[in-house]
Design an enzyme around this catalytic site. Structure first.
Site, PDB file in Angstrom:
ATOM      1  N   HIS A 164       0.752  -1.103   0.102  1.00 41.50           N
ATOM      2  CA  HIS A 164       0.143   0.010   0.126  1.00 41.50           C
ATOM      3  C   HIS A 164       0.816   1.351   0.030  1.00 41.50           C
ATOM      4  O   HIS A 164       0.528   2.318  -0.835  1.00 41.50           O
ATOM      5  CB  HIS A 164      -0.949   0.044   1.267  1.00 41.50           C
ATOM      6  CG  HIS A 164      -2.315  -0.873   1.102  1.00 41.50           C
ATOM      7  ND1 HIS A 164      -3.533  -0.391   0.769  1.00 41.50           N
ATOM      8  CD2 HIS A 164      -2.165  -2.303   0.903  1.00 41.50           C
ATOM      9  CE1 HIS A 164      -4.361  -1.552   0.719  1.00 41.50           C
ATOM     10  NE2 HIS A 164      -3.589  -2.877   0.593  1.00 41.50           N
ATOM     11  N   ASP A 193      -5.102   6.503   1.323  1.00 42.63           N
ATOM     12  CA  ASP A 193      -5.278   5.126   0.968  1.00 42.63           C
ATOM     13  C   ASP A 193      -7.012   4.836   1.684  1.00 42.63           C
ATOM     14  O   ASP A 193      -7.509   5.189   2.571  1.00 42.63           O
ATOM     15  CB  ASP A 193      -4.687   4.162   1.817  1.00 42.63           C
ATOM     16  CG  ASP A 193      -4.822   2.846   1.373  1.00 42.63           C
ATOM     17  OD1 ASP A 193      -5.674   2.301   1.385  1.00 42.63           O
ATOM     18  OD2 ASP A 193      -3.757   2.443   0.622  1.00 42.63           O
TER      19      ASP A 193
END
Ligand code: NAG
Ligand code: NAG
Ligand code: NAG
Length: 461
Positions: free
Chosen positions: A26, A122
């Site tokens: 990520h 995110d």
């Protein structure tokens, strides 16, 4: 250590805070995006927040150019030893994340001498939408996987409702029609766990659920994909979200590492075109020992040349003599790491045996290589469904696990020269072209990226 300079006389007019979800790939994917944005917007300062552990691997001490590094706490109790129980570290982080990001923003605003003008996060950090509202700034969320899994999360409430209605009806098998908008059918077991199966109250189920509910309020939702891959899903999600923007594949806009410390490419140079099975389940997954044995036996039985990227520790599960024999007779090469993008692009590769993580699927599409999928968790089963049933560019291993027979069959199916194998290759070849066009001059992902630049610089809202 770099000084902070932006190459245009130090004019800075906007400040963007970036929040990473500090697990797996990520932070790297988010940083790739921020680097593209920073290059396109030299007057914007980006403050990038992640844990010390992940930032250490991404940055020098201070950051680089107009991207500043900020560390937030990982929330782990003193003396905690990683990796610990599954998802435990994630839960610890989530328990402190909101407070940590808030505190971090105050520090960064003081440091930079500018208020935050935009949050880029995110998508898993859904709760940061509240902070954006508080600061009265746009909230931009990056979903690092595909439209298929995102759709399952955005429609979780709808799926649960429809499923509850269907549950009692006769003839309900494991494949359900019209459960998710944009899917003609889906196998229940292929939905990400936490949507209707699994522990729905665990933090790891509630996080994507609440994310799905929150994303429809975002100023922009970004995904690492290209719209030509999923036109139907893109159309639907565009009607649900503001600025739903496919801006990938990221692997085609950033240059891959050129390292090849185990000489994979040299080995591939000596193989026949389209003959080799490349095998990798990513850094975090490994099939259980009996499945590794089945896969090894199938490769030998079908005499399929193979390049297998596997950690040293798992090699001991191979059948007796497998490593020695296949290395000596040249059938295979076993390495602890391979430059995946370069390997997949090599003309010798005929099939990718994969866990169907989103990055792997995109890399396979970018190289036009059909897949044999052996999914584990998360979005991998739904990605596999897309590969096999929607895009027709690969097969799921029979029953979902490697058996010798099932694997022989899958290898023969994908590597053969028959019509269905040809069809698979043609379809993935067409998707490959679309992917490259999307990130080419005036391609759809480039246009979407320009829209994003408008959002981040405040030119469009
Ligand atoms: C997307 O799906 C939802 C839920 O079924 C529906 O309400 C919406 O109208 C769809 N959007 C489009 C553009 O089809
Ligand atoms: C098959 O794979 C699933 C998912 O990874 C796993 O839970 C299960 O134990 C496996 N079953 C066998 C027989 O290997
Ligand atoms: C880029 O494509 C869009 C539509 O796809 C078109 O409207 C636009 O004129 C194109 N721009 C350039 C510079 O070719």
């Amino acid at each position: 250590m770099e000084t902070i300079s932006n190459g245009n006389g130090g004019v800075r007019n906007r400040h963007v805070a970036v929040f990473a979800f500090p697990f797996a790939s990520h932070p790297q994917l988010l940083l790739t995006l921020v680097q593209r944005l920073a290059a396109a917007t030299p007057t914007v300062v980006f403050s990038f927040f992640s844990t010390e552990r992940t930032n250490r691997g991404l940055f020098s001490e201070r950051g680089c150019d107009n991207i500043l590094r900020y560390d937030v706490s990982d929330g782990l109790p003193e003396g905690y030893v990683l990796p610990g129980k599954l998802h435990e570290d994630i839960n610890y982080f989530l328990a402190v994340a909101e407070k940590e990001f808030k505190r971090g923003v105050q520090v960064a605003e003081k440091d930079v001498g500018m208020k935050i003008n935009c949050l880029v996060v995110d998508a898993f950090l859904w709760f940061s939408a509240d902070l954006a509202e508080e600061l009265k700034v746009p909230w931009v969320a990056l979903w690092t996987a595909g439209a298929c899994s995102l759709s399952a999360h955005i429609y979780t409430d709808l799926i649960r409702e429809k499923y509850a209605e269907l549950k009692g009806s006769a003839g309900l098998n494991d494949e359900i029609v019209d459960l998710i908008p944009g899917f003609t059918s889906i196998r229940l077991g292929d939905l990400p766990s936490g949507v209707i199966l699994g522990d729905l109250d665990s933090p790891f189920a509630t996080m994507p659920h609440r994310m799905g509910r929150t994303l429809t309020k975002a100023t922009a939702v970004l995904i690492n994909s290209f719209q030509e891959l999923d036109p139907g899903l893109t159309k639907n999600l565009s009607s649900m979200c503001n600025n739903f923007l496919n801006i990938g594949p990221f692997n085609l806009v950033s240059s891959p590492s050129k390292q090849d410390e185990f000489s994979c490419i040299t080995w591939l140079d000596n193989q026949k075109p389209g003959s080799v099975a490349y095998i990798s389940f990513g850094t975090k997954f490994s099939p259980p020992p009996h499945e590794l044995v089945a896969l090894a036996e199938a490769l030998e039985a079908t005499k399929t040349p193979f390049l297998w990227s596997i950690n040293k520790d798992s090699e001991r599960h191979f059948p007796l003599g497998f490593l020695e024999t296949t290395t000596a007779n040249g059938l295979g090469k076993i390495v602890p790491w391979a430059p995946q993008v370069q390997v997949l692009e090599h003309v010798a590769i005929g099939v990718f045996v994969t866990h169907s993580g989103w990055n792997s699927v995109l890399e396979s599409i970018g190289a036009g290589v059909p897949m044999i999928c052996r999914p584990f968790i998360g979005d991998q089963p739904i990605n596999t469904w897309m590969v096999e049933r929607v895009w027709g560019i690969g097969v799921r291993i029979e029953g979902g696990n490697f058996t010798k027979l099932g694997t022989c069959h899958a290898l023969e199916q994908v590597l053969s020269a028959d019509a269905s194998s040809k069809g698979r290759k043609e379809r993935i070849g067409a998707l490959k072209d679309h992917a490259h066009k999307a990130v080419g001059p005036n391609g759809s992902s480039i246009q979407n990226f320009n829209t994003l630049v408008g959002v981040v610089t405040g030119a469009t809202l």
